[in-house]
Design an enzyme around this catalytic site. Structure first.
Site, PDB file in Angstrom:
ATOM      1  N   ASP A  63       2.465 -12.793   5.816  1.00 43.31           N
ATOM      2  CA  ASP A  63       3.568 -11.852   5.612  1.00 43.31           C
ATOM      3  C   ASP A  63       4.377 -12.287   4.398  1.00 43.31           C
ATOM      4  O   ASP A  63       4.907 -13.400   4.361  1.00 43.31           O
ATOM      5  CB  ASP A  63       4.452 -11.818   6.858  1.00 43.31           C
ATOM      6  N   THR A  96       5.936  -5.873   2.042  1.00 41.95           N
ATOM      7  CA  THR A  96       6.690  -6.950   1.400  1.00 41.95           C
ATOM      8  C   THR A  96       5.868  -7.662   0.330  1.00 41.95           C
ATOM      9  O   THR A  96       6.402  -8.070  -0.699  1.00 41.95           O
ATOM     10  CB  THR A  96       7.152  -7.972   2.449  1.00 41.95           C
ATOM     11  N   THR A  97       4.569  -7.806   0.571  1.00 45.62           N
ATOM     12  CA  THR A  97       3.705  -8.421  -0.437  1.00 45.62           C
ATOM     13  C   THR A  97       3.456  -7.446  -1.583  1.00 45.62           C
ATOM     14  O   THR A  97       3.520  -7.826  -2.759  1.00 45.62           O
ATOM     15  CB  THR A  97       2.363  -8.845   0.193  1.00 45.62           C
ATOM     16  N   ASP A 389       6.095  -5.476  12.304  1.00 47.48           N
ATOM     17  CA  ASP A 389       5.842  -4.680  11.100  1.00 47.48           C
ATOM     18  C   ASP A 389       5.291  -3.303  11.456  1.00 47.48           C
ATOM     19  O   ASP A 389       5.735  -2.283  10.926  1.00 47.48           O
ATOM     20  CB  ASP A 389       4.843  -5.411  10.178  1.00 47.48           C
TER      21      ASP A 389
END
Length: 526
Positions: A63, A96-97, A389
């Site tokens: 994550d 997020t990445t 998520d």
């Protein structure tokens, strides 16, 4: 002759040096996390010397937000990328990445433009035009099936599978996708995930996890008290229920005779009896307390036929009060002001080897609990992050029902739209727009690289497919080919839009900087 402007020890980087320092820092952060991108991405081990973060301070995750917030950074631009990753996590829950990697690739392209002596403001203007074109293309490609209930559920399942396919739960993504969709649909349009409790219990295997109706509290029922209750009236409290303490800070009591001590103890017990009678007079049959309940009041509750549960964690009682429709009480002198919760049943259940309390048929009927099982604590922690998520993304999709397609499809669609728009823009801004399009094409390239495939060949095929009019063409990273991803790899429109806007804004902000001033470190005495 030059005057000293800053204190001794302060440093200053100007112009090209400042820009280069920022861009290198941002690219380094993007390179750090880009190997975790996609369904074939790798995990990172984060080990803390302080022992925080689970067993021996060990965290295994892919994550982006978890990785970036766990590592110490000194570069200012790198911290900007960490912040946009955190905002992405708070706003949408996933991506997020992607947002860090896209921002880093945009800056990588900007670095080449700076080498060509193109002014940063010209680059920024071009990037703004490119962002507007990409956003328009994304909105045009977005579709919604909210009017078709069956197709709408299938879209939600596909989004959940896509989100989970890059997580540790990928092997069981079909099972967990069903669980997440069922849990979110119970919210009936609400985005308040506090009504979905996640409980982790070591033991068994991941596929033993399940979704339970109602709310499960990780506590035991008191001694000699009923194990099952129907038609429960619940009081959630945060009040002292101990009998052997004088509640005056710093007070001391001196006695000359054991009978006096017995009298004090008797007074304390009578005081506690009166408190329990006040609680019982509220007409409750379940009492859940944040603090400890000592043996004497526990016996009084048992005699009154009231189920007492002690030492519940604060997060647990806040959620319990929310789902049962009650409020947390700390005093009982004004019964009219106390709001009780209600549920159909309260019973003791066994999960693994532990006994817990399940509240079924709660006032907020949408409440439910996801019970996660696994052999290691690290696996449980990562599974919890993965489920969170997926739940966050699905709850956002319920609010903004439009969807787009993944597997590099959306990025290639936006890239081609930016390339077409660049042909109509005069001057150097068109060069910046073309660079932005190249940055977008890097996303499917990284996905293919992480899967061990020939990225140059696949991305060229994907680009050709889109120019031929196959607007739903994307990468199948398991088959290693370009396929129609409609209904197979689905993503939230809001997630993709947020990634695009956040990455472009972060890149623009970093490009605007032409001076970095670092204060002198504070001098330590001795």
């Amino acid at each position: 002759m030059s005057a000293q402007l800053f204190n001794e020890g302060a440093t200053q980087e100007r112009a090209e040096n400042a820009r280069l320092s920022n861009i290198i820092g941002a690219i380094a952060v993007g390179d750090l996390v880009k190997s975790t991108l996609g369904p074939k991405g790798m995990d990172k081990i984060l080990q803390s010397t302080s022992g925080r973060g689970g067993d021996d301070g060990l965290v295994v995750t892919n994550d982006g937000a978890t990785i970036l917030k766990s590592i110490p950074l000194d570069n200012a631009a790198a911290k900007v990328l960490v912040n946009i990753s955190k905002v992405q996590d708070d706003e949408v829950g996933d991506g997020t990445t992607s947002v860090c990697v896209l921002a880093a690739e945009i800056l990588r392209q900007a670095e080449q433009l700076l080498d060509q002596r193109i002014h940063p403001q010209t680059i920024i203007d071009g990037f703004r035009l490119a962002t507007a074109s990409a956003r328009a293309a994304l909105e045009q490609a977005a579709v919604s099936h909210v009017d078709d209930e069956k197709q709408w559920r299938e879209d939600l399942l596909s989004i959940a599978r896509t989100t989970l396919s890059s997580k540790v739960l990928a092997a069981d993504k079909h099972q967990f996708a069903e669980m997440c969709v069922d849990a979110v649909l119970r919210l009936k349009g609400s985005t308040n995930l506090d009504r979905i409790q996640i409980i982790k219990k070591a033991g068994g295997k991941v596929s033993d996890s399940y979704l339970s109706d109602g709310f499960i509290l990780n506590k035991k029922i008191g001694v000699n008290q009923p194990r099952v209750l129907k038609g429960a009236r619940v009081l959630v409290a945060n009040t002292p229920m101990d009998t052997d303490k004088v509640k005056v800070f710093g007070a001391k009591v001196k006695v000359s005779d054991p009978a006096q001590l017995a009298e004090i103890e008797r007074a304390e017990r009578e005081k506690m009896r009166a408190k329990v009678q006040k609680i019982a007079a509220l007409g409750i049959n379940v009492f859940v307390n944040r603090q400890l309940i000592y043996n004497w009041p526990e016996q009084l509750f048992a005699d009154a036929g009231i189920m007492a549960i002690e030492h519940a964690d604060f997060d647990g009682i806040e959620r319990l009060a929310l789902v049962t429709g009650g409020e947390i009480a700390s005093s009982f002198d004004a019964p009219d002001l106390i709001k009780l919760g209600a549920c159909d049943t309260v019973e003791e259940v066994i999960i693994g080897e532990d006994r817990m309390v399940k509240f079924g048929g709660v006032a907020a009927g949408q409440a439910c609990t996801v019970v996660l099982r696994s052999g290691t604590n690290q696996m449980l922690d990562e599974a919890e992050r993965s489920i969170h998520d997926a739940l966050a993304v699905l709850s956002q999709v319920v609010g903004e029902p439009r969807i787009v397609y993944g597997g590099g499809c959306s990025e290639m669609l936006m890239s081609n739209a930016v390339d077409e728009a660049a042909k109509t823009v005069p001057g150097k801004r068109s060069i910046a727009m073309e660079a932005f399009a190249r940055a977008l094409r890097q996303m499917p390239t990284i996905l293919a690289d992480n899967a061990g495939l020939d990225s140059a060949d696949l991305v060229a095929k994907l680009r050709a497919a889109h120019y031929e009019g196959r607007q739903t063409a994307g990468l199948d990273l398991f088959a290693g080919d370009v396929v129609d991803v409609a209904g197979r790899v689905t993503e939230s429109f809001k997630l993709k839009r947020q990634v695009l806007l956040s990455a472009s804004e972060a890149a623009e902000m970093i490009l605007r900087v032409d001076d970095i001033i670092r204060c002198a470190p504070r001098q330590r005495r001795n």
